[in-house]
Design an enzyme around this catalytic site. Structure first.
Site, PDB file in Angstrom:
ATOM      1  N   HIS A 258       3.586   9.809   4.903  1.00  0.00           N
ATOM      2  CA  HIS A 258       3.227   9.065   3.700  1.00  0.00           C
ATOM      3  C   HIS A 258       3.479   9.947   2.488  1.00  0.00           C
ATOM      4  O   HIS A 258       3.268  11.161   2.540  1.00  0.00           O
ATOM      5  CB  HIS A 258       1.747   8.651   3.766  1.00  0.00           C
ATOM      6  CG  HIS A 258       1.387   7.569   2.800  1.00  0.00           C
ATOM      7  ND1 HIS A 258       1.110   7.820   1.469  1.00  0.00           N
ATOM      8  CD2 HIS A 258       1.255   6.229   2.975  1.00  0.00           C
ATOM      9  CE1 HIS A 258       0.829   6.676   0.866  1.00  0.00           C
ATOM     10  NE2 HIS A 258       0.902   5.698   1.748  1.00  0.00           N
ATOM     11  N   ASP A 315       0.801   1.533   8.628  1.00  0.00           N
ATOM     12  CA  ASP A 315       1.635   0.583   9.363  1.00  0.00           C
ATOM     13  C   ASP A 315       1.577   0.760  10.877  1.00  0.00           C
ATOM     14  O   ASP A 315       1.850  -0.188  11.611  1.00  0.00           O
ATOM     15  CB  ASP A 315       3.097   0.717   8.910  1.00  0.00           C
ATOM     16  CG  ASP A 315       3.267   0.399   7.442  1.00  0.00           C
ATOM     17  OD1 ASP A 315       2.891  -0.714   7.047  1.00  0.00           O
ATOM     18  OD2 ASP A 315       3.757   1.260   6.690  1.00  0.00           O
TER      19      ASP A 315
END
Length: 365
Positions: A258, A315
């Site tokens: 991320h 996700d």
């Protein structure tokens, strides 16, 4: 010459009261409240919090939920438009067009008063799940299922999708998914949306701008990428060879890493618990076991061997949750948008309240 940051990495573009992220400590807050504390509320309550700036009281929540339920339905003309779409592998294409179509049926579309924007925000939050479910059913030539007013936001979506009343755990899982997807500071879709809002474009246009940005595989489309990856791996026996092969070839493994978090994304931890609970209720841990094996291998490879702070992101286990809820991969990004629309609206309102058109400069090279 002023320093240029590629991808605007680390650049602070504006002040906001809507959310807060500490990527080092792994903290996410909506309106000052930790995501771990919000995950057990209803989506309606969190939507109200984001848009109105406070946790609703009992009467306020009851009225907000009533208004959402009253606005869930879409009209026959909208349904006829949905039938005309060419359905491919990404339902967000249809959702984007459907929201644009919905704007034409909203008499307050081009009214920019605070009251008109509040009314439009109710309609957008309420209709997103109905449109996504109707799009899916239309792709199979099936009629949309009418919303049920006695079901929660998440449970009603699952019902409209399949025609079956979800279990208590499935309904809870869908509510949590929408809450965890609802807001995340200046992610690409929210920043794009705020740029649109800064021109004083209308709420629908700004949300459509967010949808267009969310579609990309480096943003909202990553969730579908994880679901496709799990299908591609096929079985837990293939996980090690597949994962190590990706690393050897320097290929991206969907659902890991991320731009902001240098530790475990706090949403990922909640999603993992939800995925485990669904696996146990189903009596089938196939998808969960496969995902956990991928996580174990990559923790060893990234953290223990390379010392790189690369962890599962939002996700990864959300894709596993969708597997257990029988949600098709092509709907993943649109369902992300169903949750995120409340955060998008909150950012539009904040931009409108103290506006200056967003217009950065570029270096000529």
């Amino acid at each position: 010459m002023e320093e240029m940051k590629k991808g605007l990495e680390g650049v602070v573009a504006l002040d906001t009261k809507i959310s807060y992220i500490d990527g080092i400590q792994g903290i996410l807050k909506y309106r000052g409240i930790k995501i771990e504390d919000l995950a057990d509320l209803s989506y309606d309550a969190v939507s109200y919090l984001l848009i109105n700036g406070k946790i609703p009281g009992e009467a306020e929540l009851s009225e907000y939920s009533r208004m959402l339920k009253e606005n869930r339905r879409i009209n026959g003309k909208q349904i006829e438009v949905l039938k005309e779409f060419e359905f491919g592998t990404e339902a967000l294409d249809g959702l984007r067009t459907a929201i644009s179509c919905t704007a034409h049926f909203d008499e307050e579309n081009n009214h920019h008063t605070p009251d008109a924007n509040k009314n439009k925000s109710i309609r957008l939050v309420a209709k997103f799940p109905t449109i996504v479910a109707a799009l899916h059913r239309a792709s199979f030539g099936e009629k949309p299922i009418e919303p049920m007013d006695n079901l929660s936001h998440g449970a009603n979506f699952l019902y409209m999708l399949s025609g079956k009343i979800p279990t208590e755990l499935e309904a809870e899982a869908m509510e949590k998914d929408l809450i965890l997807s609802a807001e995340h500071e200046l992610n690409p879709s929210t920043f794009a949306l705020r740029i649109a809002a800064s021109t004083l474009s209308d709420l629908y246009s700004a949300v459509i701008c967010g949808l267009c940005t969310l579609k990309g595989p480096l943003h909202g489309g990553a969730r579908k990428g994880v679901m496709d990856m799990l299908d591609e791996i096929g079985s837990i026996e293939n996980v090690r060879d597949y994962t190590l092969g990706k690393l050897e070839n320097k290929e991206k493994i969907m659902g890991f890493g991320h731009r902001v978090y240098k530790t475990l994304d706090p949403r990922a931890r909640i999603y993992k618990d939800v995925a485990r609970a669904l696996a146990e209720e189903n009596g089938d841990t196939y998808w969960f076991d496969m995902a956990e094996e991928i996580e174990h291998i990559l923790y060893h490879e990234f953290i223990e061997i390379r010392g790189k702070p690369i962890y599962p992101n939002v996700d990864f286990y959300s894709a596993v949750v969708y597997k257990y809820l029988d949600i098709p991969a092509e709907l993943a990004t649109s369902i992300f948008a169903m949750g995120r629309v409340s955060g998008w609206i909150a950012h539009c309102m904040e931009q409108y309240s103290d506006n200056r058109v967003i217009r950065p400069r570029a270096h000529t090279v």
